[in-house]
Design a protein around this motif. Structure first.
Motif, PDB file in Angstrom:
ATOM      1  N   THR A 103       0.863  -1.175   0.000  1.00 36.75           N
ATOM      2  CA  THR A 103       0.000   0.000   0.000  1.00 36.75           C
ATOM      3  C   THR A 103       0.898   1.223   0.000  1.00 36.75           C
ATOM      4  OG1 THR A 103      -0.183   0.036   2.414  1.00 36.75           O
ATOM      5  CG2 THR A 103      -1.901  -1.137   1.209  1.00 36.75           C
ATOM      6  N   ILE A 104       0.465   2.257  -0.714  1.00 39.62           N
ATOM      7  CA  ILE A 104       1.268   3.463  -0.859  1.00 39.62           C
ATOM      8  C   ILE A 104       0.385   4.685  -0.669  1.00 39.62           C
ATOM      9  CG2 ILE A 104       2.994   2.416  -2.386  1.00 39.62           C
ATOM     10  CD1 ILE A 104       1.449   3.647  -4.760  1.00 39.62           C
ATOM     11  N   SER A 105       1.034   5.811  -0.382  1.00 37.55           N
ATOM     12  CA  SER A 105       0.286   7.047  -0.224  1.00 37.55           C
ATOM     13  C   SER A 105       1.196   8.246  -0.440  1.00 37.55           C
ATOM     14  CB  SER A 105      -0.326   7.120   1.175  1.00 37.55           C
ATOM     15  OG  SER A 105      -1.090   8.289   1.325  1.00 37.55           O
ATOM     16  N   GLU A 106       0.637   9.283  -1.015  1.00 38.48           N
ATOM     17  CA  GLU A 106       1.283  10.588  -1.155  1.00 38.48           C
ATOM     18  C   GLU A 106       0.405  11.540  -0.353  1.00 38.48           C
ATOM     19  OE1 GLU A 106       1.850  13.907  -4.713  1.00 38.48           O
ATOM     20  OE2 GLU A 106       0.559  12.160  -4.994  1.00 38.48           O
ATOM     21  N   ALA A 114      -6.976   6.048   6.438  1.00 38.05           N
ATOM     22  CA  ALA A 114      -7.426   6.231   5.053  1.00 38.05           C
ATOM     23  C   ALA A 114      -7.302   4.919   4.279  1.00 38.05           C
ATOM     24  CB  ALA A 114      -6.614   7.335   4.376  1.00 38.05           C
ATOM     25  N   TRP A 115      -6.204   4.202   4.486  1.00 36.09           N
ATOM     26  CA  TRP A 115      -6.026   2.917   3.801  1.00 36.09           C
ATOM     27  C   TRP A 115      -7.110   1.925   4.193  1.00 36.09           C
ATOM     28  CZ3 TRP A 115      -0.108   2.503   5.031  1.00 36.09           C
ATOM     29  CH2 TRP A 115       0.637   3.156   4.047  1.00 36.09           C
ATOM     30  N   ILE A 116      -7.454   1.880   5.470  1.00 34.78           N
ATOM     31  CA  ILE A 116      -8.419   0.878   5.933  1.00 34.78           C
ATOM     32  C   ILE A 116      -9.827   1.203   5.436  1.00 34.78           C
ATOM     33  CG2 ILE A 116      -9.181   1.724   8.189  1.00 34.78           C
ATOM     34  CD1 ILE A 116      -7.823  -1.786   7.567  1.00 34.78           C
ATOM     35  N   GLU A 117     -10.085   2.446   5.080  1.00 26.69           N
ATOM     36  CA  GLU A 117     -11.395   2.845   4.560  1.00 26.69           C
ATOM     37  C   GLU A 117     -11.591   2.449   3.099  1.00 26.69           C
ATOM     38  OE1 GLU A 117     -14.133   4.218   6.062  1.00 26.69           O
ATOM     39  OE2 GLU A 117     -13.033   3.765   7.895  1.00 26.69           O
ATOM     40  N   MET A 118     -10.505   2.253   2.367  1.00 24.13           N
ATOM     41  CA  MET A 118     -10.596   1.908   0.945  1.00 24.13           C
ATOM     42  C   MET A 118     -10.615   0.389   0.792  1.00 24.13           C
ATOM     43  SD  MET A 118      -8.144   4.895  -0.708  1.00 24.13           S
ATOM     44  CE  MET A 118      -6.913   3.713  -1.082  1.00 24.13           C
ATOM     45  N   PRO A 119     -11.629  -0.154   0.124  1.00 23.91           N
ATOM     46  CA  PRO A 119     -11.743  -1.625   0.024  1.00 23.91           C
ATOM     47  C   PRO A 119     -10.496  -2.322  -0.517  1.00 23.91           C
ATOM     48  CG  PRO A 119     -13.740  -0.566  -0.783  1.00 23.91           C
ATOM     49  CD  PRO A 119     -12.745   0.531  -0.532  1.00 23.91           C
ATOM     50  N   GLU A 120      -9.843  -1.732  -1.516  1.00 21.97           N
ATOM     51  CA  GLU A 120      -8.678  -2.387  -2.127  1.00 21.97           C
ATOM     52  C   GLU A 120      -7.521  -2.485  -1.137  1.00 21.97           C
ATOM     53  OE1 GLU A 120     -10.028   0.460  -3.419  1.00 21.97           O
ATOM     54  OE2 GLU A 120     -11.252  -0.403  -5.015  1.00 21.97           O
ATOM     55  N   THR A 121      -7.233  -1.390  -0.442  1.00 25.02           N
ATOM     56  CA  THR A 121      -6.112  -1.426   0.496  1.00 25.02           C
ATOM     57  C   THR A 121      -6.489  -2.141   1.789  1.00 25.02           C
ATOM     58  OG1 THR A 121      -6.655   0.827   1.186  1.00 25.02           O
ATOM     59  CG2 THR A 121      -4.908   0.577  -0.433  1.00 25.02           C
ATOM     60  N   ALA A 170      -8.297  -4.780   1.945  1.00 27.74           N
ATOM     61  CA  ALA A 170      -8.122  -6.209   1.645  1.00 27.74           C
ATOM     62  C   ALA A 170      -6.661  -6.627   1.804  1.00 27.74           C
ATOM     63  CB  ALA A 170      -8.608  -6.510   0.234  1.00 27.74           C
ATOM     64  N   VAL A 171      -5.740  -5.773   1.398  1.00 28.96           N
ATOM     65  CA  VAL A 171      -4.314  -6.078   1.555  1.00 28.96           C
ATOM     66  C   VAL A 171      -3.943  -6.079   3.038  1.00 28.96           C
ATOM     67  CG1 VAL A 171      -1.968  -5.236   1.115  1.00 28.96           C
ATOM     68  CG2 VAL A 171      -3.678  -5.181  -0.715  1.00 28.96           C
ATOM     69  N   LEU A 172      -4.327  -5.029   3.757  1.00 29.08           N
ATOM     70  CA  LEU A 172      -3.932  -4.880   5.154  1.00 29.08           C
ATOM     71  C   LEU A 172      -4.495  -5.973   6.062  1.00 29.08           C
ATOM     72  CD1 LEU A 172      -4.321  -1.017   5.483  1.00 29.08           C
ATOM     73  CD2 LEU A 172      -2.192  -2.316   5.215  1.00 29.08           C
ATOM     74  N   LEU A 173      -5.669  -6.465   5.723  1.00 25.51           N
ATOM     75  CA  LEU A 173      -6.325  -7.475   6.565  1.00 25.51           C
ATOM     76  C   LEU A 173      -6.173  -8.894   6.021  1.00 25.51           C
ATOM     77  CD1 LEU A 173      -9.591  -5.563   7.532  1.00 25.51           C
ATOM     78  CD2 LEU A 173      -7.379  -5.592   8.712  1.00 25.51           C
ATOM     79  N   ASP A 174      -5.354  -9.055   4.983  1.00 29.67           N
ATOM     80  CA  ASP A 174      -5.140 -10.380   4.378  1.00 29.67           C
ATOM     81  C   ASP A 174      -4.600 -11.335   5.443  1.00 29.67           C
ATOM     82  OD1 ASP A 174      -3.804 -12.620   3.022  1.00 29.67           O
ATOM     83  OD2 ASP A 174      -4.186 -11.481   1.187  1.00 29.67           O
ATOM     84  N   ARG A 175      -5.308 -12.425   5.649  1.00 33.38           N
ATOM     85  CA  ARG A 175      -4.956 -13.381   6.713  1.00 33.38           C
ATOM     86  C   ARG A 175      -3.656 -14.126   6.457  1.00 33.38           C
ATOM     87  NH1 ARG A 175     -10.111 -15.268   9.815  1.00 33.38           N
ATOM     88  NH2 ARG A 175     -11.411 -13.455   9.481  1.00 33.38           N
ATOM     89  N   SER A 176      -3.184 -14.131   5.221  1.00 31.76           N
ATOM     90  CA  SER A 176      -1.934 -14.834   4.932  1.00 31.76           C
ATOM     91  C   SER A 176      -0.707 -14.002   5.317  1.00 31.76           C
ATOM     92  CB  SER A 176      -1.866 -15.228   3.456  1.00 31.76           C
ATOM     93  OG  SER A 176      -1.695 -14.092   2.630  1.00 31.76           O
ATOM     94  N   ALA A 177      -0.865 -12.707   5.550  1.00 34.08           N
ATOM     95  CA  ALA A 177       0.268 -11.842   5.888  1.00 34.08           C
ATOM     96  C   ALA A 177       0.752 -12.125   7.312  1.00 34.08           C
ATOM     97  CB  ALA A 177      -0.122 -10.377   5.753  1.00 34.08           C
TER      98      ALA A 177
END
Length: 170
Positions: free
Chosen positions: A117-120, A131-138, A140-147
């Motif tokens: 995930t990236i941000s400017e 902000a990342w957790i509010e966006m569905p795409e990011t 999904a990455v942040l909460l991915d259970r395999s991480a």
């Protein structure tokens, strides 16, 4: 579903309470005036742990396991944050055409890439995480259970703009 959203909302509220403590000045239009968040050397030491704690709280609320900081993923994130600033655009490809997978391999990370995930922004690390957790795409990455592992870095320009990169792996 309702319970999960409630727990995530409560976690975000808790994260907001942990932010830098700067008070927002109110402009003539009644809206907060943008303030530049300057990352101090003390902040630089604490930021990865604040993000890790905040993200692990959100992951726990969603049923995902905790992450640990990884120095190789952090090195890959640092390279990309600086490179995005040089390119003056937030995107997942390096100026040399590298992908997140290329960058983690270059630093010797032997695991798998889960996501990046990236941000400017001019916002703090916790505002950026929110902000990342509010966006569905990011989200999904942040909460991915395999991480299982996380790298986080940033580059702050003289004018205050911050280029954030968070890399997850397993």
């Amino acid at each position: 579903m309702l319970r999960r959203n409630f727990l995530i909302g409560m976690a975000l509220t808790g994260l907001a309470a942990c932010s830098s403590g700067r008070s927002a000045a109110i402009g003539p239009d009644g809206l907060p005036v943008q303030q530049v968040y300057r990352i101090t050397p003390q902040d630089a030491e604490e930021i990865p742990f604040r993000v890790l704690d905040g993200l692990n709280t959100l992951r726990s609320a969603s049923g995902a396991g905790p992450l640990v900081l990884d120095s190789q993923l952090t090195a890959a994130a640092a390279t990309h944050s600086r490179d995005m600033a040089v390119q003056n655009r937030p995107w997942h490809f390096g100026s040399d055409g590298s992908s997140p997978i290329d960058r983690i391999r270059r630093v010797g990370y032997a695991g798998n890439l889960v996501g990046e995930t990236i941000s400017e922004t001019f916002e703090t690390e916790l505002e950026t995480l929110a902000a990342w957790i509010e966006m569905p795409e990011t989200r999904a990455v942040l909460l991915d259970r395999s991480a299982t592992r996380m790298g986080l870095s940033w580059y702050q320009e003289d004018g205050g703009k911050i280029w954030w990169t968070l890399v997850l792996g397993n």
